[in-house]
Design a protein around this motif. Sequence first.
Motif, PDB file in Angstrom:
ATOM      1  N   LYS A 128       0.834  -1.208   0.000  1.00 56.41           N
ATOM      2  CA  LYS A 128       0.000   0.000   0.000  1.00 56.41           C
ATOM      3  C   LYS A 128       0.867   1.256   0.000  1.00 56.41           C
ATOM      4  N   THR A 129       1.937   1.223   0.773  1.00 53.82           N
ATOM      5  CA  THR A 129       2.840   2.369   0.859  1.00 53.82           C
ATOM      6  C   THR A 129       3.499   2.655  -0.489  1.00 53.82           C
ATOM      7  N   ILE A 130       3.987   1.598  -1.137  1.00 54.27           N
ATOM      8  CA  ILE A 130       4.668   1.771  -2.416  1.00 54.27           C
ATOM      9  C   ILE A 130       3.698   2.245  -3.499  1.00 54.27           C
ATOM     10  N   LEU A 131       2.492   1.697  -3.523  1.00 55.67           N
ATOM     11  CA  LEU A 131       1.502   2.127  -4.508  1.00 55.67           C
ATOM     12  C   LEU A 131       1.141   3.604  -4.315  1.00 55.67           C
ATOM     13  N   LYS A 132       1.229   4.077  -3.085  1.00 50.48           N
ATOM     14  CA  LYS A 132       0.925   5.479  -2.778  1.00 50.48           C
ATOM     15  C   LYS A 132       2.095   6.397  -3.096  1.00 50.48           C
ATOM     16  N   GLN A 133       3.293   5.936  -2.806  1.00 50.28           N
ATOM     17  CA  GLN A 133       4.478   6.793  -2.900  1.00 50.28           C
ATOM     18  C   GLN A 133       5.105   6.834  -4.301  1.00 50.28           C
ATOM     19  N   PHE A 134       4.770   5.866  -5.147  1.00 48.27           N
ATOM     20  CA  PHE A 134       5.409   5.764  -6.460  1.00 48.27           C
ATOM     21  C   PHE A 134       4.442   6.142  -7.584  1.00 48.27           C
ATOM     22  N   ASN A 135       5.021   6.538  -8.698  1.00 47.28           N
ATOM     23  CA  ASN A 135       4.249   6.631  -9.937  1.00 47.28           C
ATOM     24  C   ASN A 135       4.083   5.208 -10.453  1.00 47.28           C
ATOM     25  N   VAL A 136       2.856   4.730 -10.499  1.00 51.34           N
ATOM     26  CA  VAL A 136       2.598   3.346 -10.886  1.00 51.34           C
ATOM     27  C   VAL A 136       2.251   3.296 -12.376  1.00 51.34           C
ATOM     28  N   VAL A 137       3.033   2.520 -13.116  1.00 46.33           N
ATOM     29  CA  VAL A 137       2.827   2.358 -14.562  1.00 46.33           C
ATOM     30  C   VAL A 137       2.455   0.907 -14.822  1.00 46.33           C
ATOM     31  N   GLU A 138       1.307   0.718 -15.470  1.00 48.26           N
ATOM     32  CA  GLU A 138       0.858  -0.643 -15.797  1.00 48.26           C
ATOM     33  C   GLU A 138       0.820  -0.817 -17.321  1.00 48.26           C
ATOM     34  N   PRO A 139       1.896  -1.354 -17.898  1.00 49.60           N
ATOM     35  CA  PRO A 139       1.958  -1.510 -19.358  1.00 49.60           C
ATOM     36  C   PRO A 139       1.175  -2.716 -19.867  1.00 49.60           C
ATOM     37  N   GLN A 140      -0.133  -2.571 -19.884  1.00 46.78           N
ATOM     38  CA  GLN A 140      -0.995  -3.645 -20.384  1.00 46.78           C
ATOM     39  C   GLN A 140      -1.405  -3.332 -21.822  1.00 46.78           C
ATOM     40  N   ILE A 141      -1.249  -4.318 -22.697  1.00 41.78           N
ATOM     41  CA  ILE A 141      -1.539  -4.115 -24.113  1.00 41.78           C
ATOM     42  C   ILE A 141      -2.485  -5.206 -24.596  1.00 41.78           C
ATOM     43  N   ARG A 142      -3.626  -4.799 -25.138  1.00 42.70           N
ATOM     44  CA  ARG A 142      -4.548  -5.757 -25.757  1.00 42.70           C
ATOM     45  C   ARG A 142      -4.012  -6.126 -27.133  1.00 42.70           C
ATOM     46  N   SER A 143      -4.387  -7.295 -27.610  1.00 38.59           N
ATOM     47  CA  SER A 143      -3.850  -7.791 -28.879  1.00 38.59           C
ATOM     48  C   SER A 143      -4.053  -6.811 -30.018  1.00 38.59           C
ATOM     49  N   TYR A 144      -5.246  -6.225 -30.092  1.00 36.10           N
ATOM     50  CA  TYR A 144      -5.518  -5.326 -31.213  1.00 36.10           C
ATOM     51  C   TYR A 144      -4.825  -3.964 -31.063  1.00 36.10           C
ATOM     52  N   GLU A 145      -4.196  -3.715 -29.901  1.00 38.88           N
ATOM     53  CA  GLU A 145      -3.462  -2.469 -29.681  1.00 38.88           C
ATOM     54  C   GLU A 145      -1.978  -2.590 -29.999  1.00 38.88           C
ATOM     55  N   VAL A 146      -1.512  -3.802 -30.270  1.00 36.43           N
ATOM     56  CA  VAL A 146      -0.076  -4.045 -30.468  1.00 36.43           C
ATOM     57  C   VAL A 146       0.492  -3.180 -31.589  1.00 36.43           C
ATOM     58  N   GLY A 147      -0.231  -3.097 -32.709  1.00 35.04           N
ATOM     59  CA  GLY A 147       0.251  -2.324 -33.850  1.00 35.04           C
ATOM     60  C   GLY A 147       0.418  -0.850 -33.525  1.00 35.04           C
ATOM     61  N   ALA A 148      -0.601  -0.250 -32.911  1.00 31.72           N
ATOM     62  CA  ALA A 148      -0.562   1.180 -32.589  1.00 31.72           C
ATOM     63  C   ALA A 148       0.520   1.491 -31.563  1.00 31.72           C
ATOM     64  N   ILE A 149       0.627   0.640 -30.535  1.00 25.94           N
ATOM     65  CA  ILE A 149       1.659   0.843 -29.509  1.00 25.94           C
ATOM     66  C   ILE A 149       3.047   0.709 -30.120  1.00 25.94           C
ATOM     67  N   THR A 150       3.230  -0.291 -30.977  1.00 26.52           N
ATOM     68  CA  THR A 150       4.526  -0.506 -31.614  1.00 26.52           C
ATOM     69  C   THR A 150       4.918   0.698 -32.465  1.00 26.52           C
ATOM     70  N   LYS A 151       3.981   1.198 -33.241  1.00 22.92           N
ATOM     71  CA  LYS A 151       4.253   2.352 -34.104  1.00 22.92           C
ATOM     72  C   LYS A 151       4.662   3.574 -33.277  1.00 22.92           C
ATOM     73  N   THR A 152       3.938   3.818 -32.193  1.00 22.59           N
ATOM     74  CA  THR A 152       4.246   4.961 -31.328  1.00 22.59           C
ATOM     75  C   THR A 152       5.597   4.780 -30.650  1.00 22.59           C
ATOM     76  N   LEU A 153       5.877   3.561 -30.207  1.00 22.84           N
ATOM     77  CA  LEU A 153       7.152   3.267 -29.553  1.00 22.84           C
ATOM     78  C   LEU A 153       8.326   3.488 -30.509  1.00 22.84           C
TER      79      LEU A 153
END
Length: 328
Positions: A128-153
Amino acid sequence: MTLLSLFKNTNNSNPHTLIWGADDFLNDYLASSYVKEKKFIDLEHISVDCEAEGLDELIVSLTESSLFSERKLILIKNPFFLTAKVPKKFQKQIDALQKIFANLQEIEDVVIIVASYEKLDRRKKLTKTILKQFNVVEPQIRSYEVGAITKTLIKAEGYTITQSALQLLIERSDQVMDTVLSNYQKLKMAAIDSKITEKLVLQNVDLSLAQNIFAILESALNKNYQEAVDRLDNQLREGTSPIQLLAVFENQLELILIVKILAKRGRSESQIVKELGVHPYRVKLALKNRLTITKLENLLRQAINLEFNYKNGTYHENNFLKLFVLNV
């Protein structure tokens, strides 16, 4: 632009960052990119693997001053203390970490945690402390988003890629982000003037196993039976088992069948892509297929039956598999 900004951030102005998600390859790629940013160039970089080096080593890194610079960047890998399975013998270290992270604002160093786990134990005070104190990044990618994310990356890293090259890269990576990134690494080394073309992808990224098997089925579906049998023989010679082949056949037939059923119910191509979470190209191919729903159902039933007979030892030879391909 930081690659982390492509995903959901809880507080991107906070340099202390928790990268959390089940995809360890993607997490490591993002962490590696983040620690190389210009704002961290003058910091001493320290990496601690909690599973390999233990929590005592982590505590030392978090509390001791740097000998080489005013500030440190501490990259924490495998933070098992955030999961439900933590032996009681580590309670002293857990208490120490709780005090450190509860007073994170007093630390001049930058702390980055890479937690490649599906779940964290949110009941724990430390979590709980870490989730509060840190910027939490959750890199979840759906299958149909792979192309768009890859292009942007790719764009964010200063490279360009043509649309045809991007589609080919995604296809040859089976729409799997880990595989896309691995193949992209090859392309970066081969790219001239940071340009990725379709020709470059063809030269440096091989067909995946699933794609090779898909080509067998496609040849058979197009009545190119000799080509289908030749491709099948090649896969068998390379050591692909009949069970592997049938599994991919079933997957492809099932996809075509579902796409056709959804289309019959009035779903548009884009709606089908989102509903199934697959690459648009696969849906487009499925819609072009001329087999009837009844024929597809029969073929899928035959493939499942074949797999069952191979698994229980009824079939040993590959002739049954060839007969199946010739019957498509």
